[in-house]
Design an enzyme around this catalytic site. Structure first.
Site, PDB file in Angstrom:
ATOM      1  N   ARG A  12      11.226  -0.891  16.649  1.00 54.46           N
ATOM      2  CA  ARG A  12      11.817  -2.158  17.098  1.00 54.46           C
ATOM      3  C   ARG A  12      12.945  -2.597  16.175  1.00 54.46           C
ATOM      4  O   ARG A  12      13.225  -1.960  15.165  1.00 54.46           O
ATOM      5  CB  ARG A  12      10.741  -3.241  17.195  1.00 54.46           C
ATOM      6  CG  ARG A  12       9.843  -3.360  15.991  1.00 54.46           C
ATOM      7  CD  ARG A  12       8.907  -4.543  16.120  1.00 54.46           C
ATOM      8  NE  ARG A  12       7.821  -4.301  17.061  1.00 54.46           N
ATOM      9  CZ  ARG A  12       6.620  -3.811  16.723  1.00 54.46           C
ATOM     10  NH1 ARG A  12       6.360  -3.510  15.480  1.00 54.46           N
ATOM     11  NH2 ARG A  12       5.674  -3.644  17.629  1.00 54.46           N
TER      12      ARG A  12
ATOM     13  N   ILE B 209      16.204  -3.462  14.158  1.00 58.64           N
ATOM     14  CA  ILE B 209      17.375  -2.684  13.751  1.00 58.64           C
ATOM     15  C   ILE B 209      17.103  -1.185  13.905  1.00 58.64           C
ATOM     16  O   ILE B 209      17.991  -0.432  14.311  1.00 58.64           O
ATOM     17  CB  ILE B 209      17.757  -3.052  12.296  1.00 58.64           C
ATOM     18  CG1 ILE B 209      18.278  -4.500  12.249  1.00 58.64           C
ATOM     19  CG2 ILE B 209      18.828  -2.105  11.755  1.00 58.64           C
ATOM     20  CD1 ILE B 209      18.580  -5.036  10.861  1.00 58.64           C
TER      21      ILE B 209
ATOM     22  N   ASP C  91       7.579   5.855  13.191  1.00 60.20           N
ATOM     23  CA  ASP C  91       7.064   4.531  12.817  1.00 60.20           C
ATOM     24  C   ASP C  91       5.563   4.644  12.577  1.00 60.20           C
ATOM     25  O   ASP C  91       4.968   5.693  12.840  1.00 60.20           O
ATOM     26  CB  ASP C  91       7.373   3.481  13.899  1.00 60.20           C
ATOM     27  CG  ASP C  91       7.689   2.113  13.286  1.00 60.20           C
ATOM     28  OD1 ASP C  91       6.918   1.680  12.389  1.00 60.20           O
ATOM     29  OD2 ASP C  91       8.675   1.480  13.686  1.00 60.20           O
TER      30      ASP C  91
ATOM     31  N   ASP D  73       2.775   6.839   8.473  1.00 58.07           N
ATOM     32  CA  ASP D  73       3.038   5.798   7.490  1.00 58.07           C
ATOM     33  C   ASP D  73       3.949   6.419   6.435  1.00 58.07           C
ATOM     34  O   ASP D  73       3.584   7.422   5.817  1.00 58.07           O
ATOM     35  CB  ASP D  73       1.703   5.363   6.886  1.00 58.07           C
ATOM     36  CG  ASP D  73       1.868   4.207   5.907  1.00 58.07           C
ATOM     37  OD1 ASP D  73       2.990   4.017   5.393  1.00 58.07           O
ATOM     38  OD2 ASP D  73       0.875   3.505   5.662  1.00 58.07           O
TER      39      ASP D  73
ATOM     40  N   ASN E 223      15.108   3.690   7.514  1.00 59.23           N
ATOM     41  CA  ASN E 223      15.212   2.286   7.919  1.00 59.23           C
ATOM     42  C   ASN E 223      13.921   1.496   7.700  1.00 59.23           C
ATOM     43  O   ASN E 223      13.957   0.279   7.574  1.00 59.23           O
ATOM     44  CB  ASN E 223      15.625   2.223   9.392  1.00 59.23           C
ATOM     45  CG  ASN E 223      15.430   0.843   9.974  1.00 59.23           C
ATOM     46  OD1 ASN E 223      16.177  -0.068   9.666  1.00 59.23           O
ATOM     47  ND2 ASN E 223      14.399   0.669  10.784  1.00 59.23           N
TER      48      ASN E 223
ATOM     49  N   GLY F 270      11.099  -0.673   6.513  1.00 60.36           N
ATOM     50  CA  GLY F 270      11.046  -1.608   5.392  1.00 60.36           C
ATOM     51  C   GLY F 270      10.203  -2.808   5.761  1.00 60.36           C
ATOM     52  O   GLY F 270       9.964  -3.075   6.929  1.00 60.36           O
TER      53      GLY F 270
ATOM     54  N   LEU G 109       7.378 -16.578  -3.940  1.00 67.18           N
ATOM     55  CA  LEU G 109       8.002 -16.789  -5.253  1.00 67.18           C
ATOM     56  C   LEU G 109       7.355 -15.843  -6.260  1.00 67.18           C
ATOM     57  O   LEU G 109       6.159 -15.576  -6.179  1.00 67.18           O
ATOM     58  CB  LEU G 109       7.812 -18.238  -5.697  1.00 67.18           C
ATOM     59  CG  LEU G 109       8.520 -19.295  -4.846  1.00 67.18           C
ATOM     60  CD1 LEU G 109       8.185 -20.692  -5.346  1.00 67.18           C
ATOM     61  CD2 LEU G 109      10.031 -19.085  -4.848  1.00 67.18           C
TER      62      LEU G 109
ATOM     63  N   TYR H  24      11.409  -7.819  -2.967  1.00 65.10           N
ATOM     64  CA  TYR H  24      12.267  -7.246  -1.930  1.00 65.10           C
ATOM     65  C   TYR H  24      13.641  -6.904  -2.519  1.00 65.10           C
ATOM     66  O   TYR H  24      14.185  -5.811  -2.292  1.00 65.10           O
ATOM     67  CB  TYR H  24      12.406  -8.253  -0.780  1.00 65.10           C
ATOM     68  CG  TYR H  24      13.191  -7.752   0.406  1.00 65.10           C
ATOM     69  CD1 TYR H  24      12.639  -6.822   1.286  1.00 65.10           C
ATOM     70  CD2 TYR H  24      14.479  -8.212   0.659  1.00 65.10           C
ATOM     71  CE1 TYR H  24      13.351  -6.372   2.379  1.00 65.10           C
ATOM     72  CE2 TYR H  24      15.203  -7.769   1.754  1.00 65.10           C
ATOM     73  CZ  TYR H  24      14.632  -6.853   2.617  1.00 65.10           C
ATOM     74  OH  TYR H  24      15.344  -6.402   3.702  1.00 65.10           O
TER      75      TYR H  24
END
Lengths: 445, 429
Positions: A215, A217, A236, A259, A286, A288, A294, A349
């Site tokens: 799905r 991008i 995927d 995976d 791709n 991610g 925080l 990230y």
């Protein structure tokens, strides 16, 4: 449809209000159409001194059936300015005198491409200063562009002019709709530059592995590479198997459920690609995840999950993929604006996505990779309209959409188009690049 | 001796959607929806979009009358070429495996080069029938030509006629449910509660372990948010199962619980088969050879044999035809309709009297190595959407045999309503 600023100012009272107050009004971007022209109008090609690149570009455009203008007075849809021969900052006057007038009459969704040489490539302090100036000019012009226009800088190494064609072609075309204010670096090609028989099928005969393809991008990348002629291996996680099958079936490709963090993920991709497709030419890492929190509240599991999927798995998979990918292949990584500018709540990230940049540059320079003539590049998407960003709170989302030179979010296909360009065999002179697909976002510029 | 076969039929891969519990995530999914999803996953995994296959054979045990062309409709809704032929088969729980036998036979005969065998069942989106009296009166009403006819027809309907019937897991000729039938057999063979619970716990533990090591990554495609069999309880244990109350049988002989009987489930499965040449042309590695299949039936109506004991008869016939003994297998896939079904069957094969008198053998078939039984779990853990079970087992076993290596052998045994049993032999490639 949710309310958006872009819709508000596109007509009626909203449009009047925005015009009166001088608020940004997003333009409809020119995107690549199968069978469409490279660029819908004349392109002004000019330069300073003997301008060797300008000469190449003129030939390229003539071969592509694009009208070439040589006077700033003609209304054009693109400007290619070869400043590879500038010697001092005084020579920048050429840029002002050509580009200034041209900008006044540039057609909507216009393109400004400035070609220069890397500042590091000269022993002259004055020349280095002049060369570096180009970046400042182009980034400013990007912000001055109107009606969906873009401005980009292409730095070409001495003796590497032949490799510039692919990048000029990409930047003039609708494929680069959401790419602006970027610096492209063209070096000596790592392999033979091979132009496709048909520029509508630049990836014909190629096999492309796309991870995270179910799905968003990833699906757009699969769609776009398939549109350009590639056979898709859509990868995927098993939990995304349903939508993954849809993507694979509509593209007549194959689905591979795994995976990416599995120890043997790379080996399984290689096995599938070799058994089912006889090998592979393109890999797009791709897949991610985000797990925003925080840093003060980020536990080890959350930290590890993001780094595993976004960075460590790619390092591991590349160990298996690099030896197996066909010679002259292309590897593309996905970084992020967050990896460049940092982002609140995304320390892990950003760590992974900045790491991707380091990995890209180092792998591109790796001896084994160079020996096989493989290019390694990364895209760094800005605000892209996906299911994920649709879930972002309204104000944050609108800020993301508007704080860039094109006053709008990008589409998944915009990211995919840049990846496609990295995968062209005509583009073996671009490696180790990180290109932002962000409409020249204000963050981290 | 192995029967001379013109050529071999290869199992090239499989796909199923995770099985869901009745009225679970697939409550609103039709058989056609689910079978289409199973086909789409299979097509995607094997790159078959736009491909014309020899045939697709599917079917469902519980089926709406509107689904008269269920499999063909699913094919038309899939990414396969619309020129792919299809038909439905219904042989109760044996449907899926029978379909694999049919497709492999056509491949062996050279009638087709490729095919998909599968099945689907929903226990949630079940057809509802009106009472037989009402049905007849409504048909008469529908035949009426004049207003008077119709008025008469309407008036003929009595309140007592109104009633709906849902499909039941009951044998029409005995009125007994499958569980009640099985309880009789379990009692006859002296199958203990403990042995049943052990088998059930092992099924859950084996299935969970298979998921953990990614075994199902290329056997399954997620559907409607479900990525694993909903019935699976990885922490199942003999102790926990022992706490459940019996639901079938009476008194001390009541050993069958909801834990050691398969629950009603929804799901679909599909297996890709092809000739060796077709597989090579399509760059599809052969996982296993579909060697042979056999079907038997027993007279359960007159109490001659237990309802679910037919596989006990089918297997020795299949072994004899292929020159094999019961011990010549690396894996045994015995469908767990009930834990006691598996245990009764195994016990019968070890029983001298049964083997000599019933099967006409000289000596018992003997015991099997229990560590080779249902090693990646079976129906007790995964669930059992009737017609989908055969496809699940064939695909699972083919992958296991492929991993084990060429020449490895697996035996499939599936019992079915109506006193039938479908069995087959696969060989690793």
């Amino acid at each position: 449809m949710a309310f958006t600023y872009g819709q508000l100012v596109s007509g009626g009272v909203g449009k009047q209000l925005a015009t009166t107050l001088g608020l940004p009004r997003p333009a409809r971007l020119r995107r690549h159409q199968l069978g469409g022209s490279l660029v819908p109008g004349a392109v002004l090609v000019a330069g300073h001194g003997d301008a060797p690149v300008a000469e190449r570009v003129r030939h390229l455009l003539e071969d592509a059936g694009v009208q070439v203008a040589s006077l700033p007075s003609t209304s054009v849809v693109g400007v290619v300015l070869d400043l590879t021969a500038i010697e001092t900052p005084a020579d920048l006057e050429t840029l002002r005198s050509v580009l200034g007038p041209a900008l006044r009459t540039l057609a909507p969704t216009g393109r400004v491409i400035v070609v220069g040489r890397p500042p590091e490539g000269t022993g002259s302090v004055s020349q280095a200063a002049a060369r570096r100036s180009l970046e400042g000019v182009v980034r400013s012009v990007g912000k001055e562009m109107r009606a969906g226009g873009t401005a980009n800088l292409v730095l070409v190494d001495d003796g590497a002019d032949a490799g510039v064609d692919a990048t000029v072609r990409f930047l003039l075309s609708g494929r680069s709709a959401y790419v602006s204010g970027q610096v492209f670096h063209v070096g000596r090609p790592v392999g033979e530059l091979v132009a496709p028989a048909d520029w509508d099928q630049p990836l014909a005969g190629k096999v492309a592995v796309v991870t995270g393809a179910a799905r968003g991008i990833g699906a757009a990348i699969a769609d776009t590479l398939a549109r350009d002629g590639a056979t898709i291996i859509a990868v995927d996680v098993p939990a995304a198997g349903g939508p993954l099958a849809e993507v694979a079936n509509r593209l007549s490709g194959t689905a591979l459920q795994l995976d990416v963090t599995a120890e043997d993920a790379g080996a399984r991709i290689v096995e599938h690609a070799q058994a089912r497709h006889g090998g592979f030419d393109i890999v797009v890492h791709n897949a991610g995840i985000t797990r925003d929190k925080l840093l003060a509240n980020t536990d080890a599991d959350r930290w590890d999950a993001v780094l595993q999927v976004n960075l460590l798995s790619i390092l591991r998979m590349n160990e298996a993929l690099v030896p197996a990918i066909r010679e002259g292949g292309h590897i593309v990584h996905i970084s992020s604006i967050a990896g460049i500018a940092g982002n609140r709540g995304q320390s892990h990230y950003a760590a992974s996505k900045a790491g991707v940049i380091g990995m890209t540059q180092a792998l591109a320079a790796d001896d084994a990779v160079l020996a096989k003539g493989i290019t390694v590049n990364a895209v760094a998407p800005g605000f892209i309209e996906t299911e994920m960003t649709a879930a972002v709170p309204f104000a944050t989302r609108e800020i993301g959409r508007l704080t860039n030179s094109l006053s709008q979010g990008g589409q998944p296909v915009d990211v995919a188009e840049t990846i496609g360009y990295f995968a062209w065999d005509a583009n073996r002179a671009v490696t180790g690049n990180v290109v932002r697909v962000c409409g020249q976002m204000l963050l981290g510029a | 001796m192995t029967p001379a076969s013109p050529r071999r039929a290869a199992v090239l891969g499989g796909n199923r959607i995770p099985f869901a519990r009745q009225f679970g995530p697939y409550a609103k999914a039709s058989n056609q929806d689910m079978f289409t999803a199973a086909l789409e996953g299979l097509v995607a995994r094997h790159g078959l979009a736009g491909e014309r296959l020899g045939e697709v054979v599917g079917g469902a045990v519980i089926k709406h009358s509107r689904d008269f062309n269920l499999t063909r409709e699913a094919v038309l809704g899939s990414s396969l070429a619309p020129q792919t032929t299809a038909y439905d088969v219904q042989q109760a729980c044996g449907t899926g495996l029978e379909n694999a036998i049919l497709v492999s036979n056509k491949i062996k005969l050279g009638q087709i080069e490729s095919g998909i065998a599968g099945g689907v069942d929903t226990s949630s989106d079940a057809p509802i029938m009106v009472s037989e009296k009402l049905r007849r009166k409504l048909l008469r009403l529908n035949r009426g030509r004049t207003t008077l006819d119709m008025a008469k027809g309407v008036l003929a309907i009595r309140p007592g006629d109104i009633g709906i019937e849902t499909p039941a897991n009951t044998e029409p000729r005995t009125g007994l449910s499958m569980g009640e039938h099985m309880a009789i057999t379990a009692k006859k063979w002296g199958i203990t509660r403990e042995a049943q619970d052990q088998l059930a716990a092992a099924s859950h533990q084996n299935l969970a372990a298979a998921y953990d090591r990614g075994f199902f990554d290329d056997l399954m495609t997620s559907y409607l948010g479900l990525a694993k069999d909903q019935n699976l309880r990885p922490d199942s244990s003999v102790e926990k199962l022992a706490a459940l109350r019996p639901v079938f049988g009476k008194g001390e002989n009541a050993t069958m619980t909801a834990g050691n009987s398969t629950p009603l489930t929804d799901g679909a499965s599909a297996v890709l088969l092809g000739s060796e040449e077709w597989a090579a042309e399509h760059h599809l590695p052969v996982q296993a050879w579909f060697v042979d299949g056999e079907v038997a039936a027993v007279d359960y109506v007159h109490g001659d044999e237990g309802l679910l004991m037919a596989p006990a008869y089918a297997v020795p016939r299949l072994l004899a035809r292929n020159g094999l003994t019961l011990q010549d297998f690396d894996y045994y896939e015995i469908h767990e309709a009930f834990a006691s079904t598996v245990l009764s069957t195994l016990k019968a094969w070890e029983d001298e009297e049964f083997c000599t008198e019933r099967l006409g053998l000289e000596k018992p078939l003997g015991p099997i190595d229990r560590s080779r039984l249902n090693v990646n779990g079976s129906s007790l853990a995964a669930g059992h959407p009737f017609a989908a079970t055969g496809g699940r087992i064939v695909a699972t076993l083919a992958k296991m045999l492929h991993e084990k290596g060429p020449g490895s052998r697996g035996l499939i045994s599936i019992c079915a309503a109506g006193g039938q049993g479908v069995v087959a032999i696969l060989e690793g490639a």
